[in-house]
Design a protein around this motif. Sequence first.
Motif, PDB file in Angstrom:
ATOM      1  N   LEU A  36      -1.522   2.215   7.555  1.00 35.04           N
ATOM      2  CA  LEU A  36      -2.614   2.386   6.600  1.00 35.04           C
ATOM      3  C   LEU A  36      -2.554   3.749   5.910  1.00 35.04           C
ATOM      4  CD1 LEU A  36      -5.714   0.765   8.376  1.00 35.04           C
ATOM      5  CD2 LEU A  36      -4.138  -0.244   6.726  1.00 35.04           C
ATOM      6  N   THR A  37      -2.149   4.775   6.642  1.00 29.91           N
ATOM      7  CA  THR A  37      -2.094   6.113   6.050  1.00 29.91           C
ATOM      8  C   THR A  37      -0.827   6.346   5.248  1.00 29.91           C
ATOM      9  OG1 THR A  37      -1.085   7.041   8.048  1.00 29.91           O
ATOM     10  CG2 THR A  37      -3.506   7.086   7.911  1.00 29.91           C
ATOM     11  N   GLY A  38       0.145   5.426   5.351  1.00 30.37           N
ATOM     12  CA  GLY A  38       1.384   5.584   4.596  1.00 30.37           C
ATOM     13  C   GLY A  38       2.447   6.385   5.298  1.00 30.37           C
ATOM     14  N   ALA A  39       2.217   6.761   6.562  1.00 25.86           N
ATOM     15  CA  ALA A  39       3.280   7.444   7.310  1.00 25.86           C
ATOM     16  C   ALA A  39       4.492   6.535   7.465  1.00 25.86           C
ATOM     17  CB  ALA A  39       2.749   7.876   8.676  1.00 25.86           C
ATOM     18  N   HIS A  40       4.235   5.232   7.563  1.00 28.14           N
ATOM     19  CA  HIS A  40       5.288   4.221   7.580  1.00 28.14           C
ATOM     20  C   HIS A  40       4.822   3.060   6.713  1.00 28.14           C
ATOM     21  CE1 HIS A  40       7.707   5.922  10.927  1.00 28.14           C
ATOM     22  NE2 HIS A  40       6.542   6.387  11.326  1.00 28.14           N
ATOM     23  N   GLU A  41       5.800   2.315   6.179  1.00 26.42           N
ATOM     24  CA  GLU A  41       5.413   1.136   5.407  1.00 26.42           C
ATOM     25  C   GLU A  41       5.366  -0.077   6.324  1.00 26.42           C
ATOM     26  OE1 GLU A  41       8.047  -0.018   2.289  1.00 26.42           O
ATOM     27  OE2 GLU A  41       9.785  -0.207   3.582  1.00 26.42           O
ATOM     28  N   PRO A  42       4.560  -1.085   5.971  1.00 24.56           N
ATOM     29  CA  PRO A  42       4.580  -2.325   6.746  1.00 24.56           C
ATOM     30  C   PRO A  42       5.903  -3.032   6.528  1.00 24.56           C
ATOM     31  CG  PRO A  42       3.235  -2.583   4.770  1.00 24.56           C
ATOM     32  CD  PRO A  42       3.649  -1.145   4.814  1.00 24.56           C
ATOM     33  N   GLY A  43       6.582  -3.378   7.611  1.00 27.82           N
ATOM     34  CA  GLY A  43       7.948  -3.875   7.467  1.00 27.82           C
ATOM     35  C   GLY A  43       8.115  -5.368   7.578  1.00 27.82           C
ATOM     36  N   GLY A  44       7.024  -6.119   7.838  1.00 24.97           N
ATOM     37  CA  GLY A  44       7.171  -7.511   8.182  1.00 24.97           C
ATOM     38  C   GLY A  44       7.258  -8.477   7.016  1.00 24.97           C
ATOM     39  N   ILE A  69       7.795  -1.573  16.869  1.00 27.57           N
ATOM     40  CA  ILE A  69       7.841  -3.013  16.600  1.00 27.57           C
ATOM     41  C   ILE A  69       6.582  -3.444  15.860  1.00 27.57           C
ATOM     42  CG2 ILE A  69       7.834  -5.307  17.652  1.00 27.57           C
ATOM     43  CD1 ILE A  69       9.543  -4.125  19.924  1.00 27.57           C
ATOM     44  N   ALA A  70       5.424  -2.926  16.267  1.00 32.03           N
ATOM     45  CA  ALA A  70       4.165  -3.336  15.634  1.00 32.03           C
ATOM     46  C   ALA A  70       4.165  -3.015  14.144  1.00 32.03           C
ATOM     47  CB  ALA A  70       2.989  -2.665  16.336  1.00 32.03           C
ATOM     48  N   ARG A  71       4.514  -1.788  13.795  1.00 36.02           N
ATOM     49  CA  ARG A  71       4.445  -1.450  12.356  1.00 36.02           C
ATOM     50  C   ARG A  71       5.543  -2.134  11.561  1.00 36.02           C
ATOM     51  NH1 ARG A  71       5.609   4.432  14.399  1.00 36.02           N
ATOM     52  NH2 ARG A  71       7.878   4.559  14.215  1.00 36.02           N
ATOM     53  N   ARG A  72       6.677  -2.413  12.203  1.00 34.37           N
ATOM     54  CA  ARG A  72       7.739  -3.155  11.522  1.00 34.37           C
ATOM     55  C   ARG A  72       7.369  -4.627  11.366  1.00 34.37           C
ATOM     56  NH1 ARG A  72      12.947  -1.406  12.677  1.00 34.37           N
ATOM     57  NH2 ARG A  72      13.597  -3.389  11.777  1.00 34.37           N
ATOM     58  N   ALA A  73       6.396  -5.096  12.176  1.00 34.26           N
ATOM     59  CA  ALA A  73       5.993  -6.503  12.146  1.00 34.26           C
ATOM     60  C   ALA A  73       4.825  -6.772  11.210  1.00 34.26           C
ATOM     61  CB  ALA A  73       5.620  -6.960  13.554  1.00 34.26           C
ATOM     62  N   PHE A  74       4.007  -5.742  10.926  1.00 33.29           N
ATOM     63  CA  PHE A  74       2.837  -5.951  10.071  1.00 33.29           C
ATOM     64  C   PHE A  74       3.288  -6.497   8.712  1.00 33.29           C
ATOM     65  CE2 PHE A  74       0.438  -2.226  12.253  1.00 33.29           C
ATOM     66  CZ  PHE A  74       0.119  -3.046  13.319  1.00 33.29           C
ATOM     67  N   VAL A  75       2.628  -7.565   8.272  1.00 40.77           N
ATOM     68  CA  VAL A  75       2.995  -8.182   6.997  1.00 40.77           C
ATOM     69  C   VAL A  75       1.878  -7.926   5.990  1.00 40.77           C
ATOM     70  CG1 VAL A  75       3.652 -10.291   5.793  1.00 40.77           C
ATOM     71  CG2 VAL A  75       4.287  -9.981   8.203  1.00 40.77           C
ATOM     72  N   LEU A  76       2.199  -7.176   4.965  1.00 41.90           N
ATOM     73  CA  LEU A  76       1.263  -6.916   3.865  1.00 41.90           C
ATOM     74  C   LEU A  76       1.418  -8.064   2.866  1.00 41.90           C
ATOM     75  CD1 LEU A  76      -0.792  -4.941   2.604  1.00 41.90           C
ATOM     76  CD2 LEU A  76       1.143  -3.784   1.500  1.00 41.90           C
ATOM     77  N   VAL A  77       0.452  -8.973   2.869  1.00 41.75           N
ATOM     78  CA  VAL A  77       0.589 -10.155   2.009  1.00 41.75           C
ATOM     79  C   VAL A  77      -0.117  -9.984   0.668  1.00 41.75           C
ATOM     80  CG1 VAL A  77       0.951 -11.786   3.898  1.00 41.75           C
ATOM     81  CG2 VAL A  77      -1.390 -11.271   3.157  1.00 41.75           C
ATOM     82  N   ARG A  78      -1.003  -8.986   0.559  1.00 43.72           N
ATOM     83  CA  ARG A  78      -1.697  -8.713  -0.706  1.00 43.72           C
ATOM     84  C   ARG A  78      -1.978  -7.222  -0.776  1.00 43.72           C
ATOM     85  NH1 ARG A  78      -4.958 -11.144  -4.634  1.00 43.72           N
ATOM     86  NH2 ARG A  78      -6.826  -9.999  -5.267  1.00 43.72           N
ATOM     87  N   ASN A  79      -1.775  -6.633  -1.972  1.00 44.28           N
ATOM     88  CA  ASN A  79      -2.055  -5.204  -2.151  1.00 44.28           C
ATOM     89  C   ASN A  79      -2.295  -4.942  -3.636  1.00 44.28           C
ATOM     90  OD1 ASN A  79      -2.431  -2.545  -1.404  1.00 44.28           O
ATOM     91  ND2 ASN A  79      -0.244  -2.024  -1.515  1.00 44.28           N
ATOM     92  N   GLU A  80      -3.536  -5.137  -4.053  1.00 43.11           N
ATOM     93  CA  GLU A  80      -3.913  -4.986  -5.447  1.00 43.11           C
ATOM     94  C   GLU A  80      -4.388  -3.559  -5.728  1.00 43.11           C
ATOM     95  OE1 GLU A  80      -3.609  -7.606  -7.757  1.00 43.11           O
ATOM     96  OE2 GLU A  80      -2.480  -8.351  -6.020  1.00 43.11           O
ATOM     97  N   ARG A  81      -4.052  -3.080  -6.925  1.00 41.08           N
ATOM     98  CA  ARG A  81      -4.520  -1.772  -7.399  1.00 41.08           C
ATOM     99  C   ARG A  81      -4.143  -0.637  -6.442  1.00 41.08           C
ATOM    100  NH1 ARG A  81      -8.557  -5.311  -7.654  1.00 41.08           N
ATOM    101  NH2 ARG A  81      -9.686  -4.339  -5.928  1.00 41.08           N
ATOM    102  N   GLY A  82      -3.028  -0.811  -5.735  1.00 40.67           N
ATOM    103  CA  GLY A  82      -2.557   0.246  -4.841  1.00 40.67           C
ATOM    104  C   GLY A  82      -3.551   0.586  -3.747  1.00 40.67           C
ATOM    105  N   ALA A  83      -4.234  -0.416  -3.226  1.00 37.43           N
ATOM    106  CA  ALA A  83      -5.241  -0.173  -2.195  1.00 37.43           C
ATOM    107  C   ALA A  83      -4.633   0.487  -0.959  1.00 37.43           C
ATOM    108  CB  ALA A  83      -5.927  -1.473  -1.815  1.00 37.43           C
ATOM    109  N   LEU A  84      -3.404   0.114  -0.652  1.00 40.02           N
ATOM    110  CA  LEU A  84      -2.686   0.735   0.466  1.00 40.02           C
ATOM    111  C   LEU A  84      -1.404   1.356  -0.063  1.00 40.02           C
ATOM    112  CD1 LEU A  84      -3.052  -1.913   3.332  1.00 40.02           C
ATOM    113  CD2 LEU A  84      -4.305   0.247   3.035  1.00 40.02           C
ATOM    114  N   PRO A  85      -0.999   2.487   0.527  1.00 39.77           N
ATOM    115  CA  PRO A  85      -1.665   3.190   1.624  1.00 39.77           C
ATOM    116  C   PRO A  85      -2.961   3.878   1.184  1.00 39.77           C
ATOM    117  CG  PRO A  85       0.225   4.452   0.856  1.00 39.77           C
ATOM    118  CD  PRO A  85       0.265   3.141   0.128  1.00 39.77           C
ATOM    119  N   LEU A  86      -3.791   4.186   2.176  1.00 38.86           N
ATOM    120  CA  LEU A  86      -5.058   4.852   1.899  1.00 38.86           C
ATOM    121  C   LEU A  86      -4.806   6.217   1.264  1.00 38.86           C
ATOM    122  CD1 LEU A  86      -6.863   4.146   5.299  1.00 38.86           C
ATOM    123  CD2 LEU A  86      -7.211   2.927   3.127  1.00 38.86           C
TER     124      LEU A  86
END
Length: 805
Positions: free
Chosen positions: A633-641, A311-328
């Motif tokens: 953060l490592t890209g094992a899962h994407e933020p789903g929120g 639930i936590a990783r499905r809830a994380f909301v990535l609202v900004r991601n410039e220059r492919g900063a994530l995943p690490l």
Amino acid sequence: MGGTESAVEVALGKLDLDAKARLLAGQDTWSLPALPEIGLKSLVMSDGPIGVRGVRWTADDPSVALPSPTALAATWDPELAHRAGVLLAQEARRKGVHVLLAPTVNLHRSPLGGRHFEAYSEDPYLTGRIGAGYVSGVQAGGVGTTVKHFVANDAETDRFTVDNLVSQRALRELYLAPFEHIVENAHPWGIMTAYNTVNGTTMTEHRYLVNEVLRGEWDFDGYNVSDWSAARDTVAAVEGGLDVAMPGPRTVYGEALAKAVRDGEVEEATVDEAVRRVLRLAARVGILEGAEPAVTAPPEPVDGEELAREIARRAFVLVRNERGALPLRANRTVALIGAAARDARVLGGGSATVFPAHVVSPLDGLTAALPDGTLTYTVGADPATELAVADQGFELRAVCRDAAGEVIGTRSVPNGHIQWMGSDLPDGVTHEILHTVELTGTFTPRDSGPHTFGIKGMGRFTLSVAGTTYYDDVQLPTDDSDPFEAMFGAPVPRAQAELVAGEPVEVSLTHVFALPEGVPFKVVTFALAHQEPQRDADELIAEAVESARAADTAVVVVATTERVESEGFDRKDLQLPGRQDDLVRAVAAANPNTVVIVNSGSPVELPWRDDVSAVLLSWFPGQEGGAALADVLTGAHEPGGRLPTTWGALADAPVTQVTPVDGELPYTEGVFIGYRAWEKTGRTPSYPFGHGLGYTDWTYESVDVNGATATIRVRNSGARPGREIVQLYLAPAQPTTDRPGRWLAGFASVEAGPGETTDAVIELPRRAFEIWDEATNGWSFVKGSYEIQVGRSITDRRITATINV
């Protein structure tokens, strides 16, 4: 008549008036009395909504802690909410709980609402869908729910007395809408009526909203329980449709209700109706002899840790991601910064509090996930500008004594908070003989310097540290109007002691027990509070800057505290506490590849958001939050929120009034709250409703509307598998000033691999085309031309279709 109803009638026929009246009143803080003469066991209730605390308010009785309700809503996934409910039913059964006091489906009317982390969204449709999933999941496990707080309990200021003045249209289209959806689609077994008044009538006596709307129009057949201490008048409450007055033993029901019947003020038939509803609930949860429970075989066991992490990783909301900063990127160095990265804030304050057996902090999660030698940690800035309940480094126990000073009982205390409610006392202890409770043990500091100690609670206290008594006096309340201040109020600093890291010292806090004035149930509640030495903020920020400069990526965790988001008070502003904004600016200036994790249950201002590479909202992520953060953060899962509520600056927020004037709080904005109000005022938020990025891209190819069904074809146009939340908004072709420009009418989640296409099928509910007509006091279907707008947020609309209805 079915088996359950027949059993209910048989049981009711065996009860005299006194037994009936007693059944409708709490026998203690959390339960109703058993009635052996009809084969009825005691019905036990417990707070939720992220876990099941049980009847003991203590870390000694741990519970699974899921992410906050705002996080659950950010998944936009009713099925995931259902699975969360199944887990919570499992937890309830483990703890002997029959009814969960959840979910909270009040709306985010204003961003200043202090308890918004415990509610879902600013949008009634999204709230209703998530709430229905939750309720159906809990009840599939044979445990009841009480959907709360009915209704318009949307702020905390003067919550016991405020009269919220709400138009019938706003009530129907916004505040009642989630309750109506849940009643219709999930059939909850209970509703909790709120403290507040609505349009001149307190909710525990609101005959129109309870008896005519909830039970009459909606056919709700469950029981109605008061919020704790909300019931004020015996006759008005029972005539207004309140079935159960909690908590006990002092309530307006019981003996007072029986007397009202004998005095001719209440018909016994009215009492019978309330008893029927309570017996029906008892039958459903399996504690009434002769009635088959609603669920005879519980669902398959659920792994609580795994579900909390999902639930936590499905809830994380990535609202900004410039220059492919994530995943690490792999094998790069990471500087982790922030006090909340080490001492994680995983849940909000107040009655939603539970005590998990363990917590995975961001530091824990990233340490486990990243290669050795690639991660550093610095504090940077501490959001905790006030004392917190004693926890890290403390080993404590409670010693209970009578008036003669004799020990009558002891109990281990995993942290510095004692909250013994009702009969939850150490073995051998009763309220009648209890005179003092001493919290005693050792504290081993992790830092040298001046440590501050304090007291949370009301009454006489004696505080000693390392053999020195620093306080021996009476601590008085600061707010006489709130009987729960002893539970939810701020700790008061009372001592400062110079201590050495690693060297244990004796600590003792003794409280002379007396029942708090105005609290109609027995509770022993106080806490030892603590604050570590406060290092110079500029020095801490300078250390963080050096750490960030030396790393490939800086990950800064910023957070609110329990004194910012909690039950019992509203927020004064939307700023991050302490020097956290200064920290982010300084780190971003030193390292252009800065990622910020925002650990809050509801919106905060992010004045530096355009200066950092990525911003990830983690909400209050529950006990596995750090592990989920590492996954994302490592890209094992994407933020789903996706955002369930609009994030913006307070100065731009359209609705900010939460403080009553002369006891009244007019909802002058009508139906315009949340994104509806942002659009009407033409203001641009920081991040709009529905916004959220993943780690792949999506192309919206087509929308086809056939009757009430919209089929949307989307293609994963990125390089990795992903999940998309397809959002459908309805906009009238001829806008009018009294209706929003557009509103959420449906949504669906889809998954696809790189290059694959998939269809999202969304049913358009009739209610999406209706408004409440105050002239006719009914729903009116508004015919005309509408544009179906489909996309990734309220502002990112990709494709459209026009329909005529």
